[in-house]
Design an enzyme around this catalytic site. Sequence first.
Site, PDB file in Angstrom:
ATOM      1  CE1 TYR A   1     110.239 -59.803 -73.380  1.00  0.00           C
ATOM      2  CE2 TYR A   1     112.361 -59.487 -74.434  1.00  0.00           C
ATOM      3  CZ  TYR A   1     111.393 -59.067 -73.549  1.00  0.00           C
ATOM      4  OH  TYR A   1     111.565 -57.900 -72.835  1.00  0.00           O
TER       5      TYR A   1
ATOM      6  CB  SER B   1     113.306 -55.682 -75.501  1.00  0.00           C
ATOM      7  OG  SER B   1     114.465 -56.401 -75.122  1.00  0.00           O
TER       8      SER B   1
HETATM    9  P1  NAD Z   1     107.286 -56.905 -64.433  1.00  0.00           P
HETATM   10  O1  NAD Z   1     107.045 -58.361 -64.359  1.00  0.00           O
HETATM   11  O2  NAD Z   1     107.933 -56.208 -63.288  1.00  0.00           O
HETATM   12  O3  NAD Z   1     105.927 -56.129 -64.765  1.00  0.00           O
HETATM   13  C1  NAD Z   1     105.075 -56.544 -65.788  1.00  0.00           C
HETATM   14  C2  NAD Z   1     103.657 -56.170 -65.436  1.00  0.00           C
HETATM   15  O4  NAD Z   1     102.832 -56.528 -66.552  1.00  0.00           O
HETATM   16  C3  NAD Z   1     103.107 -56.911 -64.209  1.00  0.00           C
HETATM   17  O5  NAD Z   1     102.512 -55.996 -63.294  1.00  0.00           O
HETATM   18  C4  NAD Z   1     102.061 -57.859 -64.805  1.00  0.00           C
HETATM   19  O6  NAD Z   1     100.950 -58.090 -63.936  1.00  0.00           O
HETATM   20  C5  NAD Z   1     101.651 -57.094 -66.036  1.00  0.00           C
HETATM   21  N1  NAD Z   1     101.058 -57.981 -67.057  1.00  0.00           N
HETATM   22  C6  NAD Z   1     101.545 -59.147 -67.516  1.00  0.00           C
HETATM   23  N2  NAD Z   1     100.714 -59.661 -68.420  1.00  0.00           N
HETATM   24  C7  NAD Z   1      99.679 -58.803 -68.534  1.00  0.00           C
HETATM   25  C8  NAD Z   1      98.489 -58.793 -69.305  1.00  0.00           C
HETATM   26  N3  NAD Z   1      98.183 -59.790 -70.158  1.00  0.00           N
HETATM   27  N4  NAD Z   1      97.646 -57.742 -69.181  1.00  0.00           N
HETATM   28  C9  NAD Z   1      97.934 -56.723 -68.319  1.00  0.00           C
HETATM   29  N5  NAD Z   1      99.031 -56.695 -67.552  1.00  0.00           N
HETATM   30  C10 NAD Z   1      99.892 -57.728 -67.661  1.00  0.00           C
HETATM   31  O7  NAD Z   1     108.153 -56.708 -65.783  1.00  0.00           O
HETATM   32  P2  NAD Z   1     109.023 -55.478 -66.325  1.00  0.00           P
HETATM   33  O8  NAD Z   1     110.429 -55.938 -66.348  1.00  0.00           O
HETATM   34  O9  NAD Z   1     108.669 -54.219 -65.689  1.00  0.00           O
HETATM   35  O10 NAD Z   1     108.546 -55.482 -67.852  1.00  0.00           O
HETATM   36  C11 NAD Z   1     107.717 -54.475 -68.412  1.00  0.00           C
HETATM   37  C12 NAD Z   1     107.963 -54.422 -69.903  1.00  0.00           C
HETATM   38  O11 NAD Z   1     109.324 -54.071 -70.148  1.00  0.00           O
HETATM   39  C13 NAD Z   1     107.719 -55.740 -70.636  1.00  0.00           C
HETATM   40  O12 NAD Z   1     107.093 -55.486 -71.876  1.00  0.00           O
HETATM   41  C14 NAD Z   1     109.117 -56.260 -70.869  1.00  0.00           C
HETATM   42  O13 NAD Z   1     109.200 -57.103 -71.986  1.00  0.00           O
HETATM   43  C15 NAD Z   1     109.866 -54.965 -71.096  1.00  0.00           C
HETATM   44  N6  NAD Z   1     111.305 -55.057 -70.908  1.00  0.00           N
HETATM   45  C16 NAD Z   1     111.817 -55.433 -69.702  1.00  0.00           C
HETATM   46  C17 NAD Z   1     113.187 -55.493 -69.565  1.00  0.00           C
HETATM   47  C18 NAD Z   1     113.820 -55.916 -68.278  1.00  0.00           C
HETATM   48  O14 NAD Z   1     115.025 -56.186 -68.280  1.00  0.00           O
HETATM   49  N7  NAD Z   1     113.097 -55.948 -67.166  1.00  0.00           N
HETATM   50  C19 NAD Z   1     114.035 -55.192 -70.639  1.00  0.00           C
HETATM   51  C20 NAD Z   1     113.465 -54.801 -71.839  1.00  0.00           C
HETATM   52  C21 NAD Z   1     112.096 -54.740 -71.969  1.00  0.00           C
END
Ligand code: NAD
Length: 263
Positions: free
Chosen positions: A158, A145
């Site tokens: 985080y 991130s």
């Molecule tokens: P999201 O909530 O849309 O998807 C996350 C997925 O991870 C979900 O399907 C959930 O069921 C799954 N998950 C959660 N805990 C889990 C576990 N213990 N085992 C297996 N699956 C699990 O979120 P997103 O925004 O797509 O985030 C995905 C990644 O991207 C994360 O690591 C997040 O930190 C990172 N990220 C997101 C953003 C943002 O702005 N959305 C920015 C930077 C980084």
Amino acid sequence: MSRFNIENKVAIVTGAGSGIGEGIAKTYSQAGAKVVIADMNQAGADRVVNEIKQAGGEAIAVMMDVTNEDQVNAGVAKTVSTFGGVDILVSNAGIQHIDAVDELDLANWQKMLAIHQTGAFLTTKACLKEMYKNNKGGSIIYMGSVHSKEASKLKAPYVTSKHGLLGLCRVVAKEGAEHNVRANVICPGFVRTPLVDKQIPEQAKTLGISEQEVIKKVMLGETVDGEFTTIQDVADVALFFAGFETKALTGQSLIVSHGWFIE
Ligand code: NAD
């Protein structure tokens, strides 16, 4: 043949039942890879598998809590028995927790580190065992991130977890090289997914400002264009890293944030 080719490669994407992981899995499938939707949300994973199959791709769902070693190992074993190996791991599953450090429960701190760091370690370990066989190699991509590089208030576990992934990636890059394994971190800015949608009212409440102000000032205030980073922005970088043929970029991280954070 195009460059950054991942045709017929086998890719495990954790957290691919939603958001960024889903976008990466679909992008990989469109590029001809066989994809494994690894998630603990059965309904989300099944939906993504069906959508990929309907579009003509090959995909399976594996139920996996990335903090559970047995489930991770079983998911990788199922991948190997179904598709014959694993070439790409995208360690993407993640959640968010909003709290000031002095208010943060130990349980929430530990849960965040378990999902982001232990989950990355367990999935990496299981996939490396496959990738090291005959030095076949592969690509390991961590979902970092901007918070791998920069801090924000209220996100201590985080920010700590995402900074730590840079370290894991660098070690895997060095250890994996002799087995032809590459490692990278993608560092997105704010992407409009369920994870971010959940934070908007939470941050508005904690900071005492409106939801519109959270979006405009807290999330997008430092970008060059006031735009959210898109799922496709991130998925395109994931395709680039997975398909990059040499070790020239191994160990590196790339920020994908519409100029929010530039280094
Ligand atoms: P999201 O909530 O849309 O998807 C996350 C997925 O991870 C979900 O399907 C959930 O069921 C799954 N998950 C959660 N805990 C889990 C576990 N213990 N085992 C297996 N699956 C699990 O979120 P997103 O925004 O797509 O985030 C995905 C990644 O991207 C994360 O690591 C997040 O930190 C990172 N990220 C997101 C953003 C943002 O702005 N959305 C920015 C930077 C980084």
